[in-house]
Design a protein around this motif. Structure first.
Motif, PDB file in Angstrom:
ATOM      1  N   SER B  97      -2.735   3.232   1.881  1.00 24.15           N
ATOM      2  CA  SER B  97      -2.987   1.832   1.527  1.00 24.15           C
ATOM      3  C   SER B  97      -4.356   1.371   2.042  1.00 24.15           C
ATOM      4  N   GLY B  98      -4.912   2.091   3.015  1.00 19.08           N
ATOM      5  CA  GLY B  98      -6.189   1.697   3.595  1.00 19.08           C
ATOM      6  C   GLY B  98      -6.053   0.535   4.562  1.00 19.08           C
ATOM      7  N   MET B  99      -4.800   0.107   4.810  1.00 23.76           N
ATOM      8  CA  MET B  99      -4.614  -1.047   5.670  1.00 23.76           C
ATOM      9  C   MET B  99      -4.128  -0.668   7.065  1.00 23.76           C
ATOM     10  N   ARG B 100      -3.963   0.655   7.288  1.00 23.99           N
ATOM     11  CA  ARG B 100      -3.459   1.075   8.588  1.00 23.99           C
ATOM     12  C   ARG B 100      -4.238   2.319   9.032  1.00 23.99           C
ATOM     13  N   VAL B 101      -4.858   2.208  10.214  1.00 21.22           N
ATOM     14  CA  VAL B 101      -5.615   3.338  10.743  1.00 21.22           C
ATOM     15  C   VAL B 101      -4.995   3.729  12.083  1.00 21.22           C
ATOM     16  N   PRO B 149      -7.199 -11.624  12.657  1.00 20.80           N
ATOM     17  CA  PRO B 149      -7.405 -10.492  13.576  1.00 20.80           C
ATOM     18  C   PRO B 149      -6.653  -9.254  13.109  1.00 20.80           C
ATOM     19  N   PHE B 150      -7.059  -8.094  13.605  1.00 19.71           N
ATOM     20  CA  PHE B 150      -6.316  -6.870  13.328  1.00 19.71           C
ATOM     21  C   PHE B 150      -5.032  -6.892  14.154  1.00 19.71           C
ATOM     22  N   THR B 151      -3.998  -6.227  13.662  1.00 18.15           N
ATOM     23  CA  THR B 151      -2.802  -6.056  14.480  1.00 18.15           C
ATOM     24  C   THR B 151      -2.956  -4.733  15.219  1.00 18.15           C
ATOM     25  N   VAL B 152      -2.856  -4.791  16.552  1.00 15.18           N
ATOM     26  CA  VAL B 152      -3.105  -3.597  17.342  1.00 15.18           C
ATOM     27  C   VAL B 152      -1.856  -3.283  18.150  1.00 15.18           C
ATOM     28  N   ARG B 153      -1.321  -2.079  18.009  1.00 18.86           N
ATOM     29  CA  ARG B 153      -0.182  -1.721  18.862  1.00 18.86           C
ATOM     30  C   ARG B 153      -0.219  -0.250  19.238  1.00 18.86           C
ATOM     31  N   ALA B 154       0.402   0.027  20.386  1.00 17.33           N
ATOM     32  CA  ALA B 154       0.429   1.399  20.897  1.00 17.33           C
ATOM     33  C   ALA B 154       1.739   2.057  20.490  1.00 17.33           C
ATOM     34  N   ILE B 155       1.657   3.324  20.096  1.00 21.88           N
ATOM     35  CA  ILE B 155       2.868   4.076  19.758  1.00 21.88           C
ATOM     36  C   ILE B 155       3.301   4.884  20.973  1.00 21.88           C
ATOM     37  N   ASP B 156       2.358   5.605  21.543  1.00 21.26           N
ATOM     38  CA  ASP B 156       2.612   6.271  22.820  1.00 21.26           C
ATOM     39  C   ASP B 156       1.322   6.200  23.618  1.00 21.26           C
ATOM     40  N   ASP B 157       1.227   6.979  24.695  1.00 19.36           N
ATOM     41  CA  ASP B 157       0.068   6.880  25.581  1.00 19.36           C
ATOM     42  C   ASP B 157      -1.264   7.150  24.898  1.00 19.36           C
ATOM     43  N   ARG B 158      -1.208   7.988  23.839  1.00 25.51           N
ATOM     44  CA  ARG B 158      -2.480   8.375  23.239  1.00 25.51           C
ATOM     45  C   ARG B 158      -2.647   7.899  21.800  1.00 25.51           C
ATOM     46  N   THR B 159      -1.711   7.115  21.282  1.00 22.94           N
ATOM     47  CA  THR B 159      -1.796   6.721  19.881  1.00 22.94           C
ATOM     48  C   THR B 159      -1.816   5.201  19.727  1.00 22.94           C
ATOM     49  N   VAL B 160      -2.797   4.711  18.991  1.00 19.25           N
ATOM     50  CA  VAL B 160      -2.902   3.273  18.730  1.00 19.25           C
ATOM     51  C   VAL B 160      -3.012   3.062  17.232  1.00 19.25           C
ATOM     52  N   ILE B 161      -2.300   2.037  16.732  1.00 13.37           N
ATOM     53  CA  ILE B 161      -2.375   1.731  15.307  1.00 13.37           C
ATOM     54  C   ILE B 161      -3.079   0.398  15.105  1.00 13.37           C
ATOM     55  N   PHE B 162      -4.047   0.409  14.203  1.00 12.26           N
ATOM     56  CA  PHE B 162      -4.729  -0.820  13.806  1.00 12.26           C
ATOM     57  C   PHE B 162      -4.300  -1.154  12.389  1.00 12.26           C
ATOM     58  N   GLU B 163      -3.789  -2.369  12.194  1.00 11.22           N
ATOM     59  CA  GLU B 163      -3.424  -2.790  10.842  1.00 11.22           C
ATOM     60  C   GLU B 163      -4.251  -3.994  10.453  1.00 11.22           C
ATOM     61  N   THR B 164      -4.739  -3.976   9.202  1.00  8.72           N
ATOM     62  CA  THR B 164      -5.547  -5.082   8.728  1.00  8.72           C
ATOM     63  C   THR B 164      -4.861  -5.721   7.535  1.00  8.72           C
ATOM     64  N   ALA B 165      -5.168  -7.003   7.301  1.00  7.32           N
ATOM     65  CA  ALA B 165      -4.504  -7.745   6.223  1.00  7.32           C
ATOM     66  C   ALA B 165      -4.850  -7.161   4.853  1.00  7.32           C
ATOM     67  N   LYS B 166      -6.000  -6.520   4.767  1.00  2.00           N
ATOM     68  CA  LYS B 166      -6.342  -5.784   3.553  1.00  2.00           C
ATOM     69  C   LYS B 166      -7.282  -4.635   3.937  1.00  2.00           C
ATOM     70  N   PRO B 167      -7.469  -3.666   3.043  1.00  2.00           N
ATOM     71  CA  PRO B 167      -8.307  -2.518   3.427  1.00  2.00           C
ATOM     72  C   PRO B 167      -9.681  -2.997   3.909  1.00  2.00           C
ATOM     73  N   PHE B 168     -10.157  -2.431   5.015  1.00  5.01           N
ATOM     74  CA  PHE B 168     -11.376  -2.943   5.634  1.00  5.01           C
ATOM     75  C   PHE B 168     -12.193  -1.770   6.174  1.00  5.01           C
ATOM     76  N   ALA B 169     -13.137  -1.293   5.348  1.00 11.36           N
ATOM     77  CA  ALA B 169     -13.905  -0.104   5.712  1.00 11.36           C
ATOM     78  C   ALA B 169     -14.775  -0.268   6.963  1.00 11.36           C
ATOM     79  N   PRO B 170     -15.386  -1.429   7.199  1.00  4.50           N
ATOM     80  CA  PRO B 170     -16.241  -1.548   8.387  1.00  4.50           C
ATOM     81  C   PRO B 170     -15.469  -1.444   9.695  1.00  4.50           C
ATOM     82  N   LEU B 171     -14.134  -1.421   9.612  1.00  5.62           N
ATOM     83  CA  LEU B 171     -13.305  -1.317  10.817  1.00  5.62           C
ATOM     84  C   LEU B 171     -13.793  -0.217  11.758  1.00  5.62           C
TER      85      LEU B 171
END
Lengths: 322, 577
Positions: B97-101, B149-171
């Protein structure tokens, strides 16, 4: 005397209040504020600027800002610097000793050299020594201090005798305290000489003409005619009378101790008040500017008071009038 | 400007005078190789004190420059080609979707106090610091999409997910912002004292980052001493020429020298290792280069550029016939053809500069479109364009179709002497067209008020800081942008081409594929140079003088002469006789 001083102190308080208020008004009148620099930055939106404005209290009406600041001032708080995020008093306290070290040294050198040389030169008016010093003082008045400072740096670069700017060698703090002091003194030579040379010319010419004037007074002839000892004539009649106009100048010089060295500080990279204030004014760091203005004004007023007190002690005419 | 030049010339004359004299004092520098190029010390001068050691609060270049040695972000930009490379992150995955990195952090990265870096630090940095309304963070804007703002959350110690309201290449580029340690800063955030935390009064040992260096000492107004961070983990994929722990250098000393002349003298005397050089200083320096053991590296056009723009705002409090001229494409093109960019470069930059054809600098190798329309100096063409638009010339004066004499106020800011001389040259270049220009230099704050609030201006000569990703131009080029200078904050695009630029910027941010983005932004550059709402002018060459003792130096179009600070070495010692 004490009553007069108290009266003067109360006047000074009023003048100080006036200075503070006017400076605050002028800072407010000038277009823009600390955040205006950001207005043309494509990466910062007006929304963020507005929220910063609120945090810094810059959106408040002028009078509210002034009252807030004055109230804090009465509690001994000079406010926070916008750009450094630390109390203004911390910043000023950090810089004042360095500036004083520089300017006081320069004042001592300039006065210590100019007064005796001027007396010496005036007594042999028109002599080779007098003429040489007179031309030198012309030069010292006409060469702007920043140019002199650059010449100083050039000298340092060419000869390697002195460090090129700064106030300390980067790694000297590890060395012993004696070495550190020596290092500081080595850095102090050029900037303080530059400053001293700048005021030397004025002082020399003023003192010289003043001595010449006193020498031509009838009371000098009378004193000589009475057969007084040369030392008494010198100290009681010549020097005391001749130094009179310079005392006022000394008061002014005290006022310039904090602010008068800005150019020299900039060029030699001396970490003093001048540099801090220049930057504060350019970035419109309101409370830092006000703190600097306050310090400068207090020093100027105290300098004038001190000069008047000295005149009072030196000059019987002043004593009679008060 | 003039005075500075005279001084420099004066400074340069002196050594040559003494050379001939008996016992000439001019010193010659020679190099003695060091037994090992490691553990060296790099010294250079900066113009002012850092204002804070808190990366979230840093607003001006001195602070950000210093902090760049102490902190790192998830990504970094390759100075060679502008590609986004991993830094604290080991890598990332963009979902369909390009909305989650999803970012995976590099293994074993520690803060300089020994605490391991975890995904919690990343979450803290964004959610509690950059997005915290109580924090005076000026970077907040670039970390949002359409204000969200981006939604930022941690999955485990080494994994972070950034979600944006729409695809955002400059992220990816924008996640180069510094990551902060939660274990040291969360208390300050809770207590509401974050804005005064990690100030210049904080003891150096308290400033903890993940960068190649640590702050060892800061003496206000004098110098900063940085020392090697023994716990530093270099970013993945960094090629190290010598097998050893990075950084190769032991210490970096940044001296605070508030005056450019002193800075130059210090460099000439061998007290600093590198110095940024303005084109006017080049003649002086190139003579001294051999005897003082340094090289002059010319890196081509810099990111600083100057442009001319016109007030096209129909509601502006200036005569409406003037707005009508400025809204005519032919009129703007005529001005663009009338300007002799070579002459500007020769006079203002000593010939060391380049014409900038469009809104993206040729220095930006990734996004610059070489096919853009270029305006060569062509006064005849300018006259033809004006004639087609109904302008007539009588006795050397230009009048519009309804008989108004063409006179224009050209504003620029007083702080830049270069811009003022450039404005005066442009004034002279428009005389042959019959246009009378009056140059009005204004103080920066005054100028920005007139341009952004009262809109009382006609023509403006100015410069804005460029960014690598063309998305950084959105606030200027989108019709609704607050820095859409020629017609700020349009509710709806007032011309078809502005509508098309808006669409292109939407597409550009929504596409992750670099090749596709290049095409999109090339279309924008073609429109921009055809319509010329901003006439891009010239840029000075970026020039650095570097002591020959240094290794790891490569001139790059984007990152100065140091591609990565941790790879710099001191190969030799300088001996001054």
């Amino acid at each position: 005397m004490i009553r007069a001083v108290l009266l003067r102190l109360s006047h000074m308080l009023l003048v100080l209040l006036g200075i503070i208020f006017l400076s605050f008004v002028m800072m407010d009148f000038a277009p823009g504020d600390f955040l205006s620099q950001m207005a043309l930055n494509p990466q910062i939106s007006p929304r963020v600027i507005a929220s910063l404005k609120e945090q810094y209290g810059l959106g408040l009406p002028f009078f509210t800002q002034f009252v807030h600041w004055m109230r804090a001032l009465l509690h001994g708080n000079l406010g926070y610097s916008f750009s450094y995020h630390v109390p203004v008093s911390d910043l000023i306290a950090q810089r004042v000793p360095m500036t004083l070290l520089l300017t006081v040294t320069a004042v001592i050198v300039a006065w210590g050299a100019a007064l005796p040389l001027a007396v010496f030169g005036a007594r042999r008016e028109g002599g080779l020594f007098d003429r040489a010093l007179l031309s030198f003082s012309y030069l010292s008045i006409s060469v702007p201090s920043f140019f002199l400072a650059l010449l100083g740096l050039l000298l340092a670069e060419k000869t390697g005798w002195f460090p090129i700017g700064g106030a300390r060698s980067a790694l000297s703090s590890g060395a012993g305290s004696g070495e550190r002091l020596l290092d500081l003194l080595r850095h102090l030579v050029l900037p303080s000489l530059t400053l001293a040379l700048g005021s030397f010319g004025v002082l020399y010419r003023l003192m010289r003409s003043s001595v010449l004037e006193v020498l031509s007074q009838p009371f000098m002839t009378a004193a000589r005619g009475l057969g007084l000892r040369e030392r008494v004539i010198f100290w009681r009649y010549l020097f005391r009378n001749a130094v009179n106009p310079l005392v006022t100048l000394f008061g002014m010089e005290l006022g310039g101790l904090l602010s008068g060295a800005a150019f020299t500080e900039m060029i030699f990279g001396w970490p003093g008040m001048g540099r801090l204030m220049l930057h504060a004014v350019m970035t419109r760091d309101l409370y830092l500017v006000m703190g600097g203005v306050l310090m400068g004004a207090v020093l100027l007023l105290l300098g004038n008071l001190l000069a008047d007190m000295m005149l009072y002690l030196l000059d019987p005419r002043v004593r009679e009038r008060t | 400007m003039g005075l500075r030049l005279i001084l420099i010339v004066f400074l340069l004359l002196l050594p040559s005078c003494s050379r001939g004299g008996a016992g000439g004092t001019d010193r010659v520098f020679s190099l003695v190789p060091r037994p090992s190029p490691l553990n060296g010390r790099l010294t250079f001068d900066i113009l002012s004190d850092p204002k804070t050691f808190n990366p979230a609060l840093a607003q001006e270049t001195t602070s950000t420059q210093v902090l760049g040695y102490l902190f790192r972000g998830l990504t970094r930009v390759s100075p060679y080609d502008g590609q986004i490379k991993p830094d604290l992150a080991e890598g990332w995955k963009i979902d369909s979707s390009g909305m989650r990195v999803t970012f995976t952090l590099e293994k074993g990265v520690c803060w300089s106090d020994g605490t391991p870096l975890t995904a919690r630090d990343v979450v803290f940095t964004f959610n509690r610091v950059y997005y915290n309304p109580a924090v005076a963070a000026a970077v907040r804007d670039i970390l949002t999409v359409d204000g969200k703002p981006f939604t930022v959350r941690a999955i485990d110690d080494r994994t972070v997910i950034f979600e944006t309201a729409k695809p955002f290449a400059p992220l990816l580029e924008e996640l180069g912002v510094e990551i902060l340690p939660e274990h040291l800063l969360s208390k300050a955030v809770d207590a509401g004292s974050f804005n005064t935390t990690w100030s210049v009064r904080t003891p150096p040992s308290g400033i903890v980052g993940t960068g190649p260096f640590r702050l060892k000492r800061y003496v206000p107004g004098q110098y900063l001493l940085l020392v090697k961070n023994p716990l530093y983990t270099p970013p993945p994929g960094l090629k190290r020429p010598i097998p050893a722990n990075l950084p190769y250098l032991d210490r970096v000393i940044l001296r605070i020298i508030p005056n450019q002349n002193s800075e130059l003298l210090r460099f000439l005397a061998g007290k600093s290792d590198l110095i940024g050089v303005s084109p006017s200083q080049v003649p002086v320096l190139s003579d001294a280069a051999a005897s003082r053991a340094f090289r002059l590296l010319v890196r081509g056009p810099s990111q600083t550029e100057t442009f001319l723009t016109f007030n096209e705002n129909l509601k502006a409090p200036i005569p409406s016939y003037k707005v009508a001229w400025f809204r005519s494409r032919r009129f703007r093109q005529a001005i663009a053809y009338a300007i002799d960019r070579k002459a500007l470069i020769n006079v203002i930059y000593n010939g060391l500069g380049a014409p900038i054809p469009g809104p993206v600098s040729p220095a930006n190798k990734t996004f610059f479109d070489p096919a853009v329309l270029r305006y060569h100096h062509d006064p005849d063409r300018a006259r033809t364009l004006l004639a087609k638009d109904g302008f007539v010339r009588k006795k050397g004066r230009l009048y519009d179709a309804s008989g108004h004499r063409v006179t224009i106020l050209l504003m620029t800011n007083t702080e830049s002497p270069e811009r003022i001389s450039m404005a005066q040259m442009i004034q002279a270049m428009l005389v042959p067209l019959g246009i009378r220009v009056r140059v009005v230099p204004l103080q920066f704050n005054m100028l920005s008020t007139m341009v952004l609030s009262s809109h009382q201006w006609e023509m403006l000569l100015f410069g804005l800081t460029g960014t690598l990703d063309p998305h950084g131009n959105a606030t200027v080029w989108r019709s609704s942008g607050f820095l859409h200078l020629w017609n700020p904050g349009e509710k709806t695009p007032s011309t078809p081409w502005e509508a098309q630029v808006d669409r292109l910027f939407d597409q550009g941010t929504g596409t992750f594929d670099v090749g596709r983005r290049k095409e999109i932004y090339a279309q924008w550059q073609e429109i921009a140079t055809r319509e010329v709402p901003m006439v891009d002018l010239v840029s000075p060459d970026a020039i650095t003088a570097v002591r020959k003792t240094l290794g790891g130096i490569h001139p790059t179009p984007l990152g100065g002469v140091i591609p990565h600070i941790s790879l710099v070495t001191q190969k030799a010692r300088l001996v001054i006789r």
